[in-house]
Design an enzyme around this catalytic site. Structure first.
Site, PDB file in Angstrom:
ATOM      1  N   SER A  20       0.803  -1.234   0.000  1.00 30.88           N
ATOM      2  CA  SER A  20       0.000   0.000   0.000  1.00 30.88           C
ATOM      3  C   SER A  20       0.836   1.285   0.000  1.00 30.88           C
ATOM      4  O   SER A  20       0.482   2.238  -0.706  1.00 30.88           O
ATOM      5  CB  SER A  20      -0.963  -0.003   1.194  1.00 30.88           C
ATOM      6  OG  SER A  20      -1.903  -1.033   1.029  1.00 30.88           O
ATOM      7  N   LYS A  69      -8.348  -6.261  10.712  1.00 31.99           N
ATOM      8  CA  LYS A  69      -9.531  -5.970   9.891  1.00 31.99           C
ATOM      9  C   LYS A  69     -10.842  -6.183  10.653  1.00 31.99           C
ATOM     10  O   LYS A  69     -11.842  -5.540  10.340  1.00 31.99           O
ATOM     11  CB  LYS A  69      -9.519  -6.831   8.629  1.00 31.99           C
ATOM     12  CG  LYS A  69      -8.512  -6.350   7.598  1.00 31.99           C
ATOM     13  CD  LYS A  69      -8.646  -7.136   6.311  1.00 31.99           C
ATOM     14  CE  LYS A  69      -7.928  -6.425   5.187  1.00 31.99           C
ATOM     15  NZ  LYS A  69      -8.245  -7.001   3.881  1.00 31.99           N
ATOM     16  N   ASP A  81     -22.570  -0.348   5.512  1.00 28.96           N
ATOM     17  CA  ASP A  81     -23.377  -1.579   5.427  1.00 28.96           C
ATOM     18  C   ASP A  81     -22.518  -2.750   4.957  1.00 28.96           C
ATOM     19  O   ASP A  81     -22.629  -3.860   5.457  1.00 28.96           O
ATOM     20  CB  ASP A  81     -24.537  -1.389   4.439  1.00 28.96           C
ATOM     21  CG  ASP A  81     -25.587  -0.453   5.003  1.00 28.96           C
ATOM     22  OD1 ASP A  81     -25.535  -0.160   6.219  1.00 28.96           O
ATOM     23  OD2 ASP A  81     -26.449  -0.003   4.224  1.00 28.96           O
ATOM     24  N   ASP A 106     -12.711  -4.119  -0.118  1.00 28.41           N
ATOM     25  CA  ASP A 106     -12.115  -5.304  -0.757  1.00 28.41           C
ATOM     26  C   ASP A 106     -13.031  -5.877  -1.846  1.00 28.41           C
ATOM     27  O   ASP A 106     -12.562  -6.237  -2.936  1.00 28.41           O
ATOM     28  CB  ASP A 106     -11.824  -6.396   0.288  1.00 28.41           C
ATOM     29  CG  ASP A 106     -10.580  -6.088   1.112  1.00 28.41           C
ATOM     30  OD1 ASP A 106      -9.687  -5.388   0.599  1.00 28.41           O
ATOM     31  OD2 ASP A 106     -10.507  -6.543   2.262  1.00 28.41           O
ATOM     32  N   GLY A 134     -12.623 -17.788   4.270  1.00 25.12           N
ATOM     33  CA  GLY A 134     -12.008 -16.898   5.263  1.00 25.12           C
ATOM     34  C   GLY A 134     -12.497 -15.465   5.104  1.00 25.12           C
ATOM     35  O   GLY A 134     -13.550 -15.206   4.518  1.00 25.12           O
ATOM     36  N   GLY A 135     -11.710 -14.518   5.612  1.00 26.46           N
ATOM     37  CA  GLY A 135     -12.098 -13.103   5.581  1.00 26.46           C
ATOM     38  C   GLY A 135     -12.217 -12.583   4.152  1.00 26.46           C
ATOM     39  O   GLY A 135     -13.187 -11.888   3.811  1.00 26.46           O
ATOM     40  N   ALA A 136     -11.258 -12.925   3.311  1.00 23.58           N
ATOM     41  CA  ALA A 136     -11.285 -12.434   1.928  1.00 23.58           C
ATOM     42  C   ALA A 136     -12.502 -12.989   1.201  1.00 23.58           C
ATOM     43  O   ALA A 136     -13.139 -12.293   0.396  1.00 23.58           O
ATOM     44  CB  ALA A 136     -10.005 -12.851   1.216  1.00 23.58           C
ATOM     45  N   THR A 158     -12.256 -26.797   5.308  1.00 21.49           N
ATOM     46  CA  THR A 158     -13.011 -27.060   6.534  1.00 21.49           C
ATOM     47  C   THR A 158     -14.463 -26.684   6.255  1.00 21.49           C
ATOM     48  O   THR A 158     -14.837 -25.505   6.307  1.00 21.49           O
ATOM     49  CB  THR A 158     -12.461 -26.196   7.688  1.00 21.49           C
ATOM     50  OG1 THR A 158     -11.026 -26.279   7.664  1.00 21.49           O
ATOM     51  CG2 THR A 158     -12.997 -26.628   9.029  1.00 21.49           C
ATOM     52  N   ARG A 159     -15.277 -27.680   5.925  1.00 20.37           N
ATOM     53  CA  ARG A 159     -16.637 -27.403   5.453  1.00 20.37           C
ATOM     54  C   ARG A 159     -17.457 -26.579   6.459  1.00 20.37           C
ATOM     55  O   ARG A 159     -18.232 -25.711   6.086  1.00 20.37           O
ATOM     56  CB  ARG A 159     -17.345 -28.722   5.129  1.00 20.37           C
ATOM     57  CG  ARG A 159     -18.739 -28.482   4.572  1.00 20.37           C
ATOM     58  CD  ARG A 159     -19.458 -29.728   4.146  1.00 20.37           C
ATOM     59  NE  ARG A 159     -20.857 -29.372   3.900  1.00 20.37           N
ATOM     60  CZ  ARG A 159     -21.520 -29.639   2.789  1.00 20.37           C
ATOM     61  NH1 ARG A 159     -20.938 -30.279   1.812  1.00 20.37           N
ATOM     62  NH2 ARG A 159     -22.780 -29.259   2.649  1.00 20.37           N
ATOM     63  N   GLY A 244      -4.808 -11.369  -9.504  1.00 20.91           N
ATOM     64  CA  GLY A 244      -5.297 -10.746  -8.279  1.00 20.91           C
ATOM     65  C   GLY A 244      -4.760  -9.360  -7.965  1.00 20.91           C
ATOM     66  O   GLY A 244      -5.257  -8.692  -7.046  1.00 20.91           O
TER      67      GLY A 244
END
Ligand code: ATR
Length: 277
Positions: A20, A69, A81, A106, A134-136, A158-159, A244
């Protein structure tokens, strides 16, 4: 009287890896703005004190990265929101009258990257396969739903972690088993890796894409390397791919605009500047 310089930062722990500062530094020079964007490595025990001090030191806002985050949200006076839906923020603005405002860009960056890829991406055309929970992944799923994707097929090693996202995103999210990924490809128009698989030196995500339709768009949020094994396999099956790095570039733009008052250009010059060693 001189106008005070505008200041912004990326806050993380560690933060040395962050691109960044390079990205915003390029925009500051290019738009001839008298300001600075710096990396701040802040240890968890000092996080809240530091965040509350930054506006008093003249900072207009910050990006937050790992591991902050999610932990930034309880400190915010207002949460957008989309940040609330994702449960994480990456772009924070300090407003004199209204305190700390937490947003998440993101998903916006993810969608803009696809829209500007030159591949005439049509989100409504069919389901999306999202690999990783995950978070992304939460940011990607929220933005795909907002863009009009009719259904998301979500798979995660990990379902149970994927299952927990059903409450958040509702009926358009369908969880599938990890080993069903190859089959799901046949029915999906957009295919996204949101896991860390494929990062330099780590394990890879291996798919064959044999069953994919010819007009599928395949994208990865990993950008080190740019041509991940996942994207290489898709390209060698003749599919359109988007790397990406563009997501990283586009997610930065709204923050820059808030803090420095100029809409920055996301173009090849920026890409080259960020990729420079
Ligand atoms: P981020 O915020 O970057 O998404 P995260 O929340 O730690 O990071 O999520 C990492 C994702 O990569 C998860 O989906 C994780 O799967 P698990 O939930 O099963 O851990 C996935 N991931 C990481 N390493 C993996 C591996 N070796 N194989 C399969 N999935 C992996």
């Amino acid at each position: 009287m001189t106008t005070p310089q505008s200041l912004a930062a990326v806050v993380g722990h560690p933060v040395a890896h962050s691109l960044s500062p390079k990205l915003h530094g390029h925009w500051l020079r290019r738009h001839r703005i008298d300001g600075h964007y710096i990396p701040l490595d802040i240890a968890p025990q000092h996080f809240e004190t530091a965040i509350r001090a930054l506006p008093k030191l003249g900072f207009k806002g910050i990006n937050v990265t790992i591991p902050y985050k999610e932990t930034i949200l309880p400190l915010a006076d207002r949460i957008s929101d989309r940040a609330a839906l994702i449960g994480a923020a990456n772009t924070i603005s300090f407003r004199e009258d209204r305190g700390i405002y937490a947003d998440n860009t993101d998903g916006y960056g993810f969608i803009e990257n696809l829209r500007q890829s030159g591949h005439a991406w049509m989100p409504r055309q069919g389901p999306a396969l999202v690999v990783g929970a995950g978070g992304a992944s939460r940011a990607v799923i929220a933005s795909l739903i907002q863009a009009g994707v009719p259904e998301i097929r979500l798979t995660n090693r990990t379902r149970s972690r994927a299952e927990t996202l059903k409450d958040r995103f509702g009926a358009r999210l369908k969880v599938i088993d990890w080993h069903q990924m190859e089959d799901a490809i046949a029915e999906c128009s957009t295919i996204v890796n949101t896991t860390s698989l494929g990062m330099e030196g780590g394990p890879e995500l291996t798919l064959t894409f044999r069953k994919a339709a010819a007009d599928v768009l395949v994208t990865d949020i990993v950008y080190t390397p740019l041509d991940t094994p996942f994207l290489r396999a898709a390209a060698s099956a003749g599919l359109n791919t988007v790397d990406g790095l563009g997501m990283l570039l586009h997610q930065a733009a709204p923050g820059f605009e808030h803090w420095f008052g100029t809409t920055p250009a996301v173009d090849d010059d920026l890409r080259a500047a960020v990729l420079q060693g």
